[in-house]
Design a protein around this motif. Structure first.
Motif, PDB file in Angstrom:
ATOM      1  N   PRO A   1       0.814  -1.233   0.000  1.00 55.53           N
ATOM      2  CA  PRO A   1       0.000   0.000   0.000  1.00 55.53           C
ATOM      3  C   PRO A   1       0.842   1.275   0.000  1.00 55.53           C
TER       4      PRO A   1
ATOM      5  N   THR B   1      -5.959   3.393   3.114  1.00 60.06           N
ATOM      6  CA  THR B   1      -7.267   3.172   2.490  1.00 60.06           C
ATOM      7  C   THR B   1      -7.838   1.801   2.846  1.00 60.06           C
ATOM      8  N   ARG B   2      -7.016   0.765   2.771  1.00 60.19           N
ATOM      9  CA  ARG B   2      -7.501  -0.585   3.093  1.00 60.19           C
ATOM     10  C   ARG B   2      -7.976  -0.659   4.540  1.00 60.19           C
TER      11      ARG B   2
ATOM     12  N   THR C   1      -5.193  -2.733  -2.171  1.00 66.98           N
ATOM     13  CA  THR C   1      -6.280  -2.490  -1.219  1.00 66.98           C
ATOM     14  C   THR C   1      -7.097  -3.737  -0.916  1.00 66.98           C
TER      15      THR C   1
END
Length: 532
Positions: free
Chosen positions: A281, A505-506, A305
């Motif tokens: 990431p 984000t993940r 992600t």
């Protein structure tokens, strides 16, 4: 195979340049977040400690389960306004005794925790998220009430706080108030309307009117303790359910309450042991150009992600400016809609509509990754039905009942914001990356439109067009729209739920998916999938 294969060249100059620009933007974000954490500043923080009280973030840390994550919301509320960034209230989703909760904590180092128009919006949004996603609420209360100079903007809408608290209770969603200090006037109804109230001895002061107001109104001269102290409310009025000896004891009691509410999530559990993405990431920073006009492939983001970088793309050869497909994030199945080259044509609109219907058929939450300039314009596209096709997509988004999660990655302009489940379309949670833009259109385009309109008006009236004034006006409009579309400006007004580091984000999506599964996850029924 549905595993994504990254084409990103991490050794390229473009990657290095993009990464450098994103790190600079993140440094600006960190600078603002430091101001949020500082609250009212060193002087007021020390005065608060000298009174034997803990700062709101230390209260939060003691409340949450050890080493559990906390998803802070609207951290930059009120940025760029006359009010302190953060808006004197801390909100977010955390785990208390194994239960995911919405936590709302006043920061008494900022004007005594008084509520201004932005802290009101932030509080109401937190309560809305709690209601829609079925999250118990823990209020960490210490507030002097309304910020009186702005009462005209507060009094009427602030009544919604009481409405939300009582509605949560009616829905069987527990609410807890832990009162550490002043809870005055309208604020006194927070412990009064919560299901459980914990008051701290010699510190909590809960009354509709303080001693000065009582003296003016009735002639009485009571002291704080007899009027609204923890012992009085525990022994006499019955407002207090739990009498705490100090702040640590109050937080212990709050955790004890949450441990006994017998809470169960209604949504299906995540799959056990989800696989990590096959790509780092960290590399997302090198994907995003600082120029929102430069597109990037959202598959590169998804590869970093989704679980195992496994993405089953839907209609990959049709409507290629919109990437759609199936994946899972932290074990939760999702459908993804991600803008590729910005513009939405009729094909993309019809593809999105059908995909949203399919997600509803299978009760699958939807993740919208925005990077759009809106729906295509021009005679060819108007004649081809772009309005009716865009309306189909917006119709599908509006009537979809599976949870929506939205992230503005780079730009969200025009009706594309609506079709990609922007704030007006009630995504359960919505975030933005720090370099993202949001506006009716790009700054240069908007200024250009205004110039064309002005030129046409002059021509229709038979008067000369002032080129110098037009250049000056165009520059001013561009500067205004550029400032108003900035991610900090947008989040300050709570048009999203916060700015997140793209590398997180993940994690943010995983926590958000866990949150929405506290409630039932069910798609709309009553129609079949129709071809468009």
């Amino acid at each position: 195979m549905t595993v994504l294969r990254s084409q990103l060249d991490v050794s390229s100059e473009t990657y290095a340049s993009n990464r450098k620009a994103q790190l600079e933007v993140l440094a600006q974000l960190d600078e603002q977040l430091e101001l949020v954490v500082a609250g009212g500043g060193e002087r007021y923080m020390q005065r608060h400690r000298d009174r034997g009280k803990l700062p709101v973030r230390e209260r939060l840390e003691l409340l949450l389960d050890a080493d559990s994550p906390f998803l802070e919301l609207s951290a930059l509320a009120a940025w760029g306004t006359e009010f302190t960034v953060g808006a004197s209230v801390l909100t977010g989703i955390g785990v208390v005794c194994g239960v995911e909760c919405m936590v709302i904590g006043h920061d008494p180092t900022v004007r005594g925790g008084a509520m201004n128009p932005y802290s009101l919006r932030k509080t109401l949004r937190a309560l809305e998220i709690a209601r829609v996603n079925r999250l118990p609420v823990v209020n960490l209360v210490e507030s002097g009430g309304a910020d009186l100079p702005t009462q005209a903007d507060l009094f009427v809408p602030a009544g919604r706080i009481f409405h939300e608290l009582t509605e949560l209770s009616s829905l069987g969603i527990p609410t807890v108030a832990i009162v550490f200090g002043n809870s005055t006037a309208g604020g006194a109804y927070v412990p009064g309307m919560c299901d459980y109230a914990v008051l701290v001895d010699r510190k909590a002061k809960v009354f509709l009117g303080g001693p000065p107001l009582v003296k003016m109104a009735t002639g009485e001269e009571p002291d704080d303790e007899s009027l609204g102290g923890a012992e009085m409310h525990s022994r006499v009025s019955g407002l207090s359910d739990y009498f705490a000896t100090d702040e640590h004891d109050a937080i212990r009691l709050g955790r004890q309450i949450m441990s006994r509410i017998n809470w169960r999530k209604l949504g299906p559990p995540a799959a056990a042991h989800p696989e990590q993405p096959r790509y780092d990431p960290e590399e997302i920073l090198g994907i995003i150009s600082p120029d929102p006009k430069v597109p990037f492939d959202p598959r590169e983001v998804l590869a970093r992600t989704v679980d195992g970088s496994d993405f089953d793309e839907y209609k990959p050869l049709y409507g290629t400016s919109l990437v759609t497909g199936w994946a899972s994030i932290h074990g939760y199945p999702v459908g993804v809609l991600a803008n590729h080259r910005g513009v939405l044509f009729s094909e993309e609109a019809k593809k999105a509509s059908e995909f949203i219907l399919l997600a509803n058929q299978t009760d699958t939450p939807l993740v919208f990754l925005q990077n759009t300039t809106g729906y295509m314009v021009g005679a060819q596209y108007e004649q081809g039905g772009i309005i009716k096709d865009g309306a189909k997509m917006i119709n599908a988004v509006t009537n979809s009942t599976v949870p929506h999660l939205t992230i503005n990655m780079a730009s969200s302009f025009g009706a594309g914001n609506y079709g990609m489940s922007g704030r007006a379309y009630d995504p359960r949670l919505m975030f933005a990356w720090p370099g993202a833009k949001l506006a009716v259109m790009g700054a240069a385009q908007l200024a250009g439109v205004m110039s064309i309109v002005g030129r046409a008006s002059a021509a229709s009236q038979g008067r000369p067009f002032d080129e110098e004034a037009d250049r000056s006006r165009t520059a001013a409009i561009e500067a205004q729209i550029e400032a108003e579309s900035h991610a900090f400006f947008v989040t300050a007004r709570l048009y999203d739920d916060g700015i997140v580091d793209p590398r997180d984000t993940r994690t943010v999506l995983g926590m958000s998916l866990s949150t929405v599964h506290s409630n039932t996850v069910a798609g709309r029924r009553g129609f079949g999938v129709f071809r468009m």
